[in-house]
Design a protein around this motif. Structure first.
Motif, PDB file in Angstrom:
ATOM      1  N   LYS A 273      -0.642   2.699   1.751  1.00  0.00           N
ATOM      2  CA  LYS A 273       0.202   3.391   2.733  1.00  0.00           C
ATOM      3  C   LYS A 273      -0.650   3.890   3.905  1.00  0.00           C
ATOM      4  O   LYS A 273      -0.219   3.844   5.066  1.00  0.00           O
ATOM      5  CB  LYS A 273       0.941   4.549   2.073  1.00  0.00           C
ATOM      6  N   ILE A 274      -1.853   4.361   3.607  1.00  0.00           N
ATOM      7  CA  ILE A 274      -2.753   4.818   4.668  1.00  0.00           C
ATOM      8  C   ILE A 274      -3.343   3.627   5.419  1.00  0.00           C
ATOM      9  O   ILE A 274      -3.387   3.606   6.665  1.00  0.00           O
ATOM     10  CB  ILE A 274      -3.878   5.693   4.074  1.00  0.00           C
ATOM     11  N   LEU A 275      -3.788   2.615   4.674  1.00  0.00           N
ATOM     12  CA  LEU A 275      -4.377   1.431   5.304  1.00  0.00           C
ATOM     13  C   LEU A 275      -3.404   0.774   6.279  1.00  0.00           C
ATOM     14  O   LEU A 275      -3.807   0.304   7.343  1.00  0.00           O
ATOM     15  CB  LEU A 275      -4.774   0.408   4.235  1.00  0.00           C
ATOM     16  N   SER A 276      -2.124   0.751   5.919  1.00  0.00           N
ATOM     17  CA  SER A 276      -1.130   0.100   6.754  1.00  0.00           C
ATOM     18  C   SER A 276      -1.068   0.722   8.145  1.00  0.00           C
ATOM     19  O   SER A 276      -1.047   0.007   9.157  1.00  0.00           O
ATOM     20  CB  SER A 276       0.239   0.184   6.075  1.00  0.00           C
ATOM     21  N   VAL A 277      -1.067   2.045   8.216  1.00  0.00           N
ATOM     22  CA  VAL A 277      -1.025   2.734   9.508  1.00  0.00           C
ATOM     23  C   VAL A 277      -2.291   2.432  10.315  1.00  0.00           C
ATOM     24  O   VAL A 277      -2.223   2.080  11.500  1.00  0.00           O
ATOM     25  CB  VAL A 277      -0.865   4.255   9.318  1.00  0.00           C
ATOM     26  N   SER A 278      -3.448   2.556   9.673  1.00  0.00           N
ATOM     27  CA  SER A 278      -4.719   2.320  10.357  1.00  0.00           C
ATOM     28  C   SER A 278      -4.830   0.882  10.844  1.00  0.00           C
ATOM     29  O   SER A 278      -5.296   0.614  11.958  1.00  0.00           O
ATOM     30  CB  SER A 278      -5.887   2.637   9.411  1.00  0.00           C
ATOM     31  N   ASP A 279      -4.414  -0.050  10.012  1.00  0.00           N
ATOM     32  CA  ASP A 279      -4.499  -1.477  10.332  1.00  0.00           C
ATOM     33  C   ASP A 279      -3.635  -1.824  11.536  1.00  0.00           C
ATOM     34  O   ASP A 279      -4.074  -2.512  12.467  1.00  0.00           O
ATOM     35  CB  ASP A 279      -4.056  -2.281   9.103  1.00  0.00           C
ATOM     36  N   ILE A 280      -2.407  -1.336  11.549  1.00  0.00           N
ATOM     37  CA  ILE A 280      -1.498  -1.633  12.655  1.00  0.00           C
ATOM     38  C   ILE A 280      -2.017  -1.026  13.953  1.00  0.00           C
ATOM     39  O   ILE A 280      -2.048  -1.688  14.995  1.00  0.00           O
ATOM     40  CB  ILE A 280      -0.081  -1.115  12.344  1.00  0.00           C
ATOM     41  N   TYR A 281      -2.464   0.222  13.901  1.00  0.00           N
ATOM     42  CA  TYR A 281      -2.951   0.876  15.113  1.00  0.00           C
ATOM     43  C   TYR A 281      -4.149   0.122  15.707  1.00  0.00           C
ATOM     44  O   TYR A 281      -4.175  -0.193  16.906  1.00  0.00           O
ATOM     45  CB  TYR A 281      -3.345   2.324  14.839  1.00  0.00           C
ATOM     46  N   ASP A 282      -5.125  -0.181  14.863  1.00  0.00           N
ATOM     47  CA  ASP A 282      -6.331  -0.826  15.388  1.00  0.00           C
ATOM     48  C   ASP A 282      -6.027  -2.222  15.925  1.00  0.00           C
ATOM     49  O   ASP A 282      -6.608  -2.635  16.936  1.00  0.00           O
ATOM     50  CB  ASP A 282      -7.413  -0.900  14.312  1.00  0.00           C
ATOM     51  N   ALA A 283      -5.128  -2.943  15.269  1.00  0.00           N
ATOM     52  CA  ALA A 283      -4.753  -4.262  15.768  1.00  0.00           C
ATOM     53  C   ALA A 283      -4.079  -4.153  17.134  1.00  0.00           C
ATOM     54  O   ALA A 283      -4.299  -4.992  18.018  1.00  0.00           O
ATOM     55  CB  ALA A 283      -3.824  -4.953  14.770  1.00  0.00           C
ATOM     56  N   LEU A 284      -3.275  -3.121  17.334  1.00  0.00           N
ATOM     57  CA  LEU A 284      -2.573  -2.950  18.606  1.00  0.00           C
ATOM     58  C   LEU A 284      -3.529  -2.673  19.756  1.00  0.00           C
ATOM     59  O   LEU A 284      -3.341  -3.176  20.871  1.00  0.00           O
ATOM     60  CB  LEU A 284      -1.555  -1.814  18.493  1.00  0.00           C
ATOM     61  N   VAL A 285      -4.565  -1.852  19.518  1.00  0.00           N
ATOM     62  CA  VAL A 285      -5.440  -1.429  20.624  1.00  0.00           C
ATOM     63  C   VAL A 285      -6.604  -2.384  20.855  1.00  0.00           C
ATOM     64  O   VAL A 285      -7.446  -2.139  21.717  1.00  0.00           O
ATOM     65  CB  VAL A 285      -5.980   0.005  20.405  1.00  0.00           C
ATOM     66  N   THR A 286      -6.653  -3.486  20.097  1.00  0.00           N
ATOM     67  CA  THR A 286      -7.752  -4.432  20.233  1.00  0.00           C
ATOM     68  C   THR A 286      -7.277  -5.708  20.911  1.00  0.00           C
ATOM     69  O   THR A 286      -6.260  -6.280  20.525  1.00  0.00           O
ATOM     70  CB  THR A 286      -8.346  -4.785  18.853  1.00  0.00           C
ATOM     71  N   GLU A 287      -8.010  -6.155  21.920  1.00  0.00           N
ATOM     72  CA  GLU A 287      -7.656  -7.388  22.626  1.00  0.00           C
ATOM     73  C   GLU A 287      -8.002  -8.597  21.768  1.00  0.00           C
ATOM     74  O   GLU A 287      -9.031  -8.631  21.102  1.00  0.00           O
ATOM     75  CB  GLU A 287      -8.417  -7.460  23.950  1.00  0.00           C
ATOM     76  N   ARG A 288      -7.134  -9.582  21.770  1.00  0.00           N
ATOM     77  CA  ARG A 288      -7.333 -10.822  21.037  1.00  0.00           C
ATOM     78  C   ARG A 288      -7.049 -11.997  21.959  1.00  0.00           C
ATOM     79  O   ARG A 288      -6.423 -11.835  23.011  1.00  0.00           O
ATOM     80  CB  ARG A 288      -6.395 -10.866  19.812  1.00  0.00           C
TER      81      ARG A 288
END
Length: 359
Positions: free
Chosen positions: A255-270
């Motif tokens: 549950k914690i990893l999910s929030v962190s994972d989504i946030y970091d993916a959003l703020v990172t350019e790909r």
């Protein structure tokens, strides 16, 4: 700093290296248009810039006497944030690359635990309870950087949530290993510069199961760690994967990893998307109440610092202002002082400021 934001004349604070460790651009090199264009073509999305080069020095922006007086009166240091020393950043960067390049090695476990210990020491060194993701700077390679970011964010969120030191450390291990299964996904899918089709997405969705299978038989990793890795894409409404389980069957680490994972993916350019601003990413997280655990979300929001004290922001009323105080419950709305007017805007708590936002 993101490569697309670089300007000629900026100087590198760290060398840019390829996957074999060879220097592409030396530390201290002064960038020009050709070098910036070359970094973009190589897929290098961010680099380290020497201090003072990244943005205008706030002290050079004119401030009125009234503003200076209010800044001095109201300035409150940010809560203790995670900081990684140069030596720890180097060890973490080298270690995470080893893990993903040597997934079956006996040394993979020891390296993972060593990185988690380094991150724990960084948190304990100043009793950190907050994080400014823009200061981590562990790697220029997305998979490596993302894993360390997710681990660090998750550890701070877990601490904010009141988990024990051992649980905080274990969730760090989860973050480091949650995407290890992507080493089994074809690069053509991982780095596709566009939306995945249904078949490709079905293959991509297998990565969390791959990650789980790669660690589940290693006795050094607890069942909680393995389950956290397996379930980090599950959603509380049952819309996630790989099992499609709902809230009561999702483990606390996931549950914690999910929030962190989504946030970091959003703020990172790909290659296939531009990075969202931290503000937009936080707003998207806040809108996902049907998918993300509300306790994990609340702890995440109270852990992040988007506008560090002393940073200069532009307000929707046209003023430039200096951040003088962050309020944990109002991550997007700190207390700021207008540099020209000297006006104090308590964006989070003053109803008279309700129609003013940070742009």
């Amino acid at each position: 700093m993101r490569t697309r934001q670089l300007k000629p004349g900026m100087k590198l604070d760290h060398p840019v290296v390829d996957r074999l460790g060879r220097n592409l651009v030396a530390r201290g090199a002064e960038l020009d248009d050709y070098m910036i264009d070359s970094l973009l073509k190589l897929g290098i999305m961010s680099v380290y810039i020497q201090e003072g080069e990244e943005e205008e020095n706030p002290e050079q922006i004119p401030t009125s006497p009234e503003a200076e007086k209010n800044i001095e009166r109201l300035r409150t240091e940010d809560r203790a944030k995670v900081t990684l020393s140069a030596s720890i950043r180097e060890r973490v960067s080298t270690g995470i690359q080893f893990i993903y390049n040597n997934t079956t090695s006996e040394e993979m476990v020891a390296t993972t635990e060593s990185i988690a210990d380094d991150l724990m020491r960084s948190i304990k060194s100043n009793d950190a309870i907050a994080i400014d993701i823009s200061t981590l700077k562990t790697s220029d390679e997305y998979t490596f950087k993302h894993s360390v970011d997710v681990a660090t964010i998750s550890m701070i969120v877990a601490k904010q949530q009141g988990l024990s030191p051992e649980e905080v450390r274990e969730i760090g291990v989860c973050g480091l290993l949650h995407d290890i299964g992507k080493t089994k996904i074809p690069n053509a899918i991982l780095n596709k510069p566009g939306k995945l089709d249904d078949d490709e997405f079905a293959i991509m969705r297998q990565h969390s199961t791959y990650s789980y299978n790669m660690i589940k038989d290693r006795p050094e990793f607890s069942p909680a760690v393995c389950l956290g890795v397996l379930q980090h894409h599950e959603k509380i409404n049952g819309s996630g994967y790989p099992m499609g389980v709902s809230a009561e069957k999702i483990c606390p680490y996931a549950k914690i990893l999910s929030v962190s994972d989504i946030y970091d993916a959003l703020v990172t350019e790909r290659p296939y998307k531009k990075a969202y601003s931290q503000r937009d990413a936080v707003e998207m997280i806040m809108s996902m109440t049907m998918e993300l655990d509300i306790t994990a979300m609340k702890s995440f929001l109270e852990s992040m610092i988007l506008y560090p004290v002393d940073s200069i922001v532009e307000l929707s009323n046209g003023e430039q202002a200096r951040v003088v105080k962050n309020i944990p419950h109002y991550i997007l709305r700190p207390v700021v002082v207008g540099l020209t007017s000297g006006n104090v805007y308590n964006l989070g708590e003053d109803i008279n400021c309700a129609n003013i936002i940070i742009l």
